[in-house]
Structures are given as structure tokens and as C-alpha cells.
Design an enzyme around this catalytic site. Structure first.
Site, PDB file in Angstrom:
ATOM      1  N   HIS A 358      38.135  35.717  42.359  1.00 41.70           N
ATOM      2  CA  HIS A 358      39.534  35.304  42.276  1.00 41.70           C
ATOM      3  C   HIS A 358      39.919  34.775  43.651  1.00 41.70           C
ATOM      4  O   HIS A 358      39.899  35.516  44.636  1.00 41.70           O
ATOM      5  CB  HIS A 358      40.420  36.471  41.860  1.00 41.70           C
ATOM      6  CG  HIS A 358      40.148  36.962  40.471  1.00 41.70           C
ATOM      7  ND1 HIS A 358      40.253  38.283  40.101  1.00 41.70           N
ATOM      8  CD2 HIS A 358      39.763  36.288  39.350  1.00 41.70           C
ATOM      9  CE1 HIS A 358      39.958  38.414  38.828  1.00 41.70           C
ATOM     10  NE2 HIS A 358      39.653  37.217  38.344  1.00 41.70           N
ATOM     11  N   GLU A 361      42.213  36.602  46.217  1.00 43.88           N
ATOM     12  CA  GLU A 361      41.837  37.930  46.688  1.00 43.88           C
ATOM     13  C   GLU A 361      40.891  37.739  47.870  1.00 43.88           C
ATOM     14  O   GLU A 361      39.678  37.751  47.738  1.00 43.88           O
ATOM     15  CB  GLU A 361      41.231  38.730  45.547  1.00 43.88           C
ATOM     16  CG  GLU A 361      42.248  38.952  44.420  1.00 43.88           C
ATOM     17  CD  GLU A 361      41.650  39.535  43.151  1.00 43.88           C
ATOM     18  OE1 GLU A 361      40.483  39.983  43.189  1.00 43.88           O
ATOM     19  OE2 GLU A 361      42.350  39.537  42.119  1.00 43.88           O
ATOM     20  N   GLU A 589      37.806  47.231  44.248  1.00 50.61           N
ATOM     21  CA  GLU A 589      39.151  46.760  44.581  1.00 50.61           C
ATOM     22  C   GLU A 589      39.453  47.276  45.985  1.00 50.61           C
ATOM     23  O   GLU A 589      39.610  48.474  46.207  1.00 50.61           O
ATOM     24  CB  GLU A 589      40.174  47.278  43.569  1.00 50.61           C
ATOM     25  CG  GLU A 589      39.910  46.840  42.133  1.00 50.61           C
ATOM     26  CD  GLU A 589      40.315  45.397  41.875  1.00 50.61           C
ATOM     27  OE1 GLU A 589      40.974  44.799  42.763  1.00 50.61           O
ATOM     28  OE2 GLU A 589      39.991  44.869  40.795  1.00 50.61           O
TER      29      GLU A 589
END
Length: 731
Positions: A358, A361, A589
Site C-alpha cells: 500500500h 504506508e 502492522e
């Protein structure tokens, strides 16, 4: 971009945001200069903290620059401004401000300020206050830029700070903790799937003691500046102050908001630390790292330059190669690091990190650029841990899988990119939903009792629809799939941002249309181990005092979660990697903030440095070996390694070597290959470092020997020919 924008603002203090856009300029509204805030002293009494230093006759004179926006053309003019005498302060602040509460001319020349840390959680909940809140879930602690709400309104995790409807003078307050130079404010509306709420204009006030307040003034009118805010809930809007202010507290006072809604906002404050002349506050420790690395955000050109520099510094252990191109034609560069770059060494596992799937990110991209610099520097220094990593495995670092999306996010800037801009590739494809769904055919075959005897439990083929020329498959996805097939990867991690958790396969729920459901793989114990290793080595995840990023507290479960039990993701790279190749992959994450400011990169590196290294070392966990032919002693490619009790097999690489990740225990392992007799043996995995060697020697079956004889042109004896004909008749 940040430095340019805020430097322009410092040169043009009489007008608001230096964005060149009318919607971000300060509004001149004819309102009294004294804005009364509940529980505070009128701002008029705090003018000592907002006016310039006096001249001998009690007035002050200075040159200011005014930005006049006319048809998108910026005109710079000079004029003299005469300010009023400084009145006395009626309430003594804890810290005596400098005259005018602002900076001297030299300080005004400095570049812009970074974010204070609402989004990144550096500002704790206790330092956020408000005049009122509709509920706990809409309290001031939820007024953080880009915070995401839960699925249900009214729960503990709503998507903004919202004042009560009957609150006639709402305000949202941030305590910087020490004297700070405030230079700007960024706002968003409320994140919600059910409601629309946002503030359309607001004022800003400052204080050193939270009792005496002064406002931000518009120099062209002398009135309180009213800043234009949002016109939708998600787009961040930046307003630079007409003149930076030094204070400890800052308040945002909504003036207008969406008709029919309530004053709701999410915010970030731009602020620079300043020295405290009275030494009443401990100086805030700046996050940093002692490693001599390049802590900046790198666009495509800068990334290529940095990778080239690393290669030139460490040419014997690095190789740069491209696995393909993005939709816009940007190359997907990989940095390979090993003592023998460019070749697969027998018995040496292949590992990879992938970042930037992404594009918005951005932290993963920078961490991989930092990791390749660190490995190079430490190898040259003789660091034994790094040396062992590079001699025992082959590391592949793909810092930007979606360079097109990143360039969009980079152009917007770390605080203005919002939550989603730049996430998708240039075709508007979410790459983490773009891999082939191999889960569904596997589960259907399992339900029909066809696995593993008819349908394999590993290396599932691509569905026919996925291979068609008109299939909606991004070029970035195709490039990564070819990369996976070309190199026998064993271990991988996919670096994302926006949360602090490690998720592991399966990412897709087994029950069709279920939004979330625990869906473990046959290797659930291994995936939980891998996830726990990274989460347990990550400093931010192990900080027991930190609050949840958004709407889930993953710390209750060790900061790991089954991906499907979080939210279903059909077509994820993790699931595809597990079902189509030998590679075990998890998603990390990395941070609540998807695109942290550059000044936070040193601390983010320290948060993740040991975790990145420790995770790579887990490739030594389990068993490894070579499957050879008894006659030729050559390795057998594509031999199947099956472990009793685990319905997922792996295969050998082209040299016959394999790696099978397993948690400690005793296992019955079977090696089989077409044309060979299978062999089963016991393999023990201990807690000691290093994979347990588990080699196999296979002998050919008589039928295979015959095939080889026939292929070589040998004559078959008559009796053997008759026996073969009888066998064919039985078939």
C-alpha cells in the site's frame, strides 16, 4: 514539502497557510478581539504573549510580508505595521513568555515544525482535554488525526472528538507538556460509516497555564483569525498560523460546523520544542538512534540513489535487481544481501521482506532502506550477528511493491496524505486483494475428501481465470508472483502500517461472506510462533503504557491475531504465498501512523531493528536437509516433504535442498518423489538454535529404472516385456 510550506509561512506571518489555495487562507471576520472561553480569562489580557517587543515610545514597528492571492498568483508586498502598547498580564503564567510570545527574527527564518504527535500517540490521552464530549468514545482522546472508528457508533472507539450538542462554546485542548513553538494545525472531520460531522471553521488560542489565553490574530485586520476547516470528513486541511506562538497549551475553538451535525474533529498540531528559560520543565527527550543511517523519506529517485550507494559501499555482499515494473513503468527494485549474492547456495535458505504494498504506508519502505544500510555498515564492522545472517541465508529486500502509490502519497506529504490516498496502484487496484484466491478451491476439495490424495495440499495451481490476458491482475502482482516462483523462499514478512499488530494466515474466512472468523492454517503453531517473535521484539508493541491505535486493543492477545479473525482479506499475499509456494509469510502492522514524519523515523527504527533481525533468524527453526538419489547422489528437485499430523507439505528446490519450519517437538517426516520409493524417518526439533538436519536418500522404483533404460535406448528382455504386458492388461 513541509519545510518549504512552513518556511513560507514564517516569512509571511500576516496570512495563514502558505499553500497558495484560497480555502486554506485565514478568514477575516469582523469579530471582537477578545474571545471568551469558559473558565478562562479573556484573550485581551494575554496580549503580552502575542505582540512584538516595544519601542521606546511604547509602540513597536516591524516589517511584515503579506501574501495576496489573486488568480493563483502570489504577490509579495511590504508595509509597516504599528502595534498597540503591551498591556499588563492579570494572571501570572507558570513560564514567563518572551515578548510577544513569538520568536525573534532569526528564529522566524527557520524551517517548519514537525507534528507534535497526536497521530503517532507520542501525545498521551491525559494531555488532551475538551469543553465537553458526547460520550466516552467521542472524548478528546479520540481527536487524533486519522484515527479510525469501530463498526458501531456509540462504542468506546468512535472516530473523533465531538462536543455535546448543547455546548455553545466548544473547545479542544492539547497540552504540549513544556514550552513549545506552535506553527500550524491540521484537521479532519469525524470518521464514521453512519454519520457526517466536521468543523468548517475554528479559532486558535494559546496559554502557558491553561487559565490565561490569547488568540491568534490576523494582521491585516487585527481581529482574531478564523481558520477555514473541512468540507468532508477525511481530507486533512492544513492551516499555518499567521505568526508562530510559544506556549504550553493550544486550543481549537470550533466556530461553525456542518449544518445538522455537531462540532467534531480530529487534529494534529505542528510544533517545535523550545528551551525553557526558567527550567521549570524537563526537556523532552528527542527520539533518536545512534546508528549512522539516512533517516529521511525517499521518493523513487532518492530510493534508487540510496540503494546504489549501499551497493557501492558493500559490493561483495549486495546485488540490486528488478523483478518487473509498475503500471506507470517504475521498476520494482530488490536489494539482495548475502556472502554470495546472485546465486542460490545449496542448503542456504532464502528469506524476504516486502514493503510498500500500500503506497501510503511508508514506514515499511524506510525501514527496509534503513535495514540494508545497517546490514552493510555492521558487516563491514565485523558484527558477528550480522555476519552470521549474511553467511547463513540469502536476504531479499523489496522496499516498494507499489511505487506509483507511494509517489502520490509522498507528493501530498506525511501529514496531509490522509488515511487512503496512495493506497492503491495506478489502476486503483488494492494489491493485497489482487492475488489468486487459492483458499476456496482447497477448501472445496477438502470438503469433498480429495485432499491430499487427488488435490494437493500445497503448491496449488493458478485458476484458469487468473491466467487469462484480460484478468484484472496488476503488473506489480504478476511481477511478485514470478519472483516467488523463481526463488525458493522459506520465510517472509509483509510490512504494512496503520496499526500495531502482527497478523498471520489465513487472511480469508472459510465461511463465505463472513466478515471475520478464526481461520487457522494447518501450521497455526508455526505462524503464532513467528508472529509472537516479531511482536515480542518490537519496542512499541511491548510498551504496556501505550493506548490502542484505533478501535481494537491487540495487546490483550500479545499483539498478534489471525488475519481472518481480524477482517477477511480474499486474495491476500500471505495466503497465496502459503498455498502456492513453500514460503511462510505474516503481515506486520508497524505503526499507528501510516506515514510518520521524518523526525520519528529514528525512533521507529529503534522500535523495529531487533524485531527485523530476530524474525529473519527464525528461518533456522525446524528441519532442513537434502533429498538425494541413491545411485547418482544428486539432489532430487520437487520431492515432497510431508509431516505427519500437518496437512500441508513443502517441496525441495532444484538442488534437492529443503527447509520445513516447525516448532520444537518430535515429527515423523516422509520424503517422496515421482519414480522413487518413499522414506520416512523421525526428526526432532529442539529449542537449540539452528535447524535439525534431516536428510533423505531415495531409491528408484523398478518402473522408474525401466523408464530410464527405455529412454536410453536399451533393449527389454522378452520375459520382462511379457510381464509388462500382463501388468498393462491389469490396468
Amino acid at each position: 514539502m513541509w519545510g518549504l510550506l512552513l518556511a513560507l509561512a514564517a516569512f509571511a506571518p500576516a496570512v495563514g497557510p502558505a499553500l497558495g489555495a484560497p480555502r486554506n487562507s485565514v478568514l477575516d471576520l469582523a469579530q471582537p478581539a477578545t474571545t471568551k472561553v469558559p473558565g478562562s480569562i479573556p484573550a485581551r489580557n494575554s496580549s503580552l504573549a502575542q505582540l512584538p517587543a516595544e519601542t521606546a515610545n511604547g509602540t513597536s514597528e516591524q516589517h511584515v510580508r503579506i501574501r495576496i492571492i489573486k488568480k493563483k498568483k502570489v504577490i509579495m508586498k511590504k508595509r509597516k505595521k504599528l502595534t498597540r502598547p503591551t498591556p499588563l498580564v492579570t494572571a501570572r503564567p507558570l513560564v514567563t513568555p518572551t515578548p510577544a510570545g513569538t520568536l525573534n527574527p532569526a528564529e522566524k527564518q527557520e524551517t517548519g515544525c514537525p507534528p507534535l504527535g497526536l497521530e503517532s500517540l507520542r501525545v498521551s490521552d491525559s494531555r488532551l482535554e475538551a469543553s465537553s464530549s458526547q460520550s466516552f468514545g467521542l472524548g478528546p482522546h479520540r481527536g487524533r488525526l486519522n484515527i479510525q472508528s469501530g463498526l458501531e457508533d456509540g462504542d468506546l472507539y468512535d472516530g473523533a472528538w465531538c462536543a455535546e450538542e448543547q455546548d455553545t462554546d466548544p473547545w479542544f485542548q492539547v497540552d504540549a507538556g513544556h514550552p513549545t513553538r506552535f506553527s500550524g494545525v491540521i484537521t479532519q472531520g469525524r470518521n464514521s460509516v453512519w454519520r457526517y460531522d466536521w468543523v468548517t471553521s475554528y479559532k486558535v488560542q494559546f496559554s502557558n497555564d491553561s487559565r490565561t489565553w490569547w488568540g491568534s490574530r490576523n494582521h491585516s485586520s487585527g481581529m482574531d483569525a478564523v481558520f477555514p476547516a473541512n468540507s468532508d470528513p477525511e481530507t486533512p486541511v492544513l492551516n499555518l498560523l499567521p505568526e508562530p506562538q510559544v506556549a504550553r497549551f493550544i486550543r481549537l475553538l470550533p466556530q461553525t460546523w456542518l449544518q445538522g451535525g455537531t462540532p467534531c474533529l480530529r487534529a494534529e498540531i505542528l510544533a517545535c520544542p523550545v528551551s525553557d528559560p526558567n527550567d521549570l520543565f524537563l526537556e523532552a527527550s528527542a527520539p533518536g538512534s545512534s546508528d549512522p543511517l539516512d533517516f529521511r523519506h525517499h521518493n523513487y529517485k532518492a530510493m534508487r540513489k540510496l540503494m546504489k550507494q549501499v551497493h557501492e559501499q558493500c559490493p561483495n555482499i549486495t546485488r540490486i535487481y528488478s523483478i518487473g515494473k509498475s503500471y506507470q513503468g517504475l521498476k520494482l527494485y530488490v536489494m539482495e544481501m548475502s556472502d554470495q549474492p546472485g546465486e542460490h547456495e545449496l542448503g542456504e535458505p532464502e528469506v524476504r521482506y516486502v514493503a510498500g504494498m500500500h503506497g501510503n504506508e511508508a514506514l515499511g519502505r524506510e525501514l527496509l532502506l534503513l535495514l540494508m544500510q545497517f546490514l552493510c555498515h555492521e558487516f563491514l564492522r565485523g558484527n558477528p550477528r550480522v555476519t552470521r545472517l549474511l553467511t547463513e541465508m540469502r536476504i531479499h529486500l523489496l522496499p516498494s511493491m507499489n511505487p506509483d502509490g507511494y509517489e502520490i502519497a509522498y507528493h501530498r506529504g506525511s501529514e496531509l496524505v490522509g488515511w487512503a490516498e496512495g493506497r492503491w496502484n495506478n489502476q486503483s487496484i488494492d494489491l493485497n486483494h489482487n492475488f489468486a484466491d487459492l483458499n476456496t478451491p482447497l477448501w472445496e476439495a477438502q470438503d469433498d475428501g480429495k485432499v491430499p490424495h487427488i488435490v494437493p495440499n500445497h503448491h496449488l495451481p493458478l485458476p484458469t481465470y487468473y491466467t487469462l490476458p484480460n484478468a484484472t491482475v496488476a503488473p506489480e502482482t504478476r511481477a511478485v508472483i514470478k519472483w516467488m516462483k523463481r526463488i525458493p523462499f522459506v520465510l517472509s514478512a509483509n510490512l504494512h502500517g496503520g496499526e500495531l499488530v502482527v497478523s498471520y494466515p489465513f487472511d480469508m474466512t472459510r465461511t463465505p461472506w463472513a466478515a471475520r472468523e478464526l481461520t487457522p492454517t494447518p501450521d497455526d503453531a508455526v505462524f503464532r510462533w513467528l508472529s509472537t517473535v516479531y511482536a515480542g521484539s518490537n519496542l512499541a508493541m511491548q510498551d504496556t503504557s501505550r493506548r490502542p491505535c484505533h478501535s481494537q486493543d491487540f495487546s490483550m492477545h500479545g499483539n498478534i491475531i489471525n488475519g481472518a479473525d481480524w477482517h477477511t482479506v480474499p486474495g491476500s499475499m500471505n495466503d497465496f504465498s502459503y498455498l502456492h509456494t513453500n514460503c511462510f509469510e505474516v503481515t506486520v502492522e508497524l505503526s499507528c501512523d501510516k506515514f510518520p514524519h521524518e523526525n520519528e523515523l529514528p525512533q521507529e527504527w529503534e522500535n523495529n531493528k531487533d524485531a527485523l533481525l530476530t524474525y529473519l533468524e527464525q528461518v533456522r527453526m525446524g528441519i532442513a536437509g537434502v533429498v538425494r538419489d541413491k545411485d547418482t547422489e544428486l539432489g532430487i528437485a520437487d520431492a515432497v516433504i510431508a509431516v505427519d499430523g500437518i496437512n500441508h507439505d513443502v517441496t525441495t528446490a532444484w538442488g534437492g535442498d529443503y527447509w520445513r519450519l516447525l516448532t520444537p517437538g518430535d515429527y515423523m517426516v516422509t520424503a517422496s518423489a515421482e519414480g522413487y520409493h518413499s522414506v520416512t524417518r523421525n526428526c526432532r526439533v529442539t529449542f537449540e538454535e539452528g535447524p535439525f538436519p534431516c536428510n533423505f536418500v531415495l531409491t528408484k522404483t523398478p518402473k522408474q529404472r525401466l523408464r530410464e533404460l527405455l529412454a536410453a535406448g536399451a533393449k527389454v528382455p522378452p520375459d520382462l516385456r511379457r510381464r509388462l504386458e500382463r501388468l498393462r492388461g491389469k490396468d
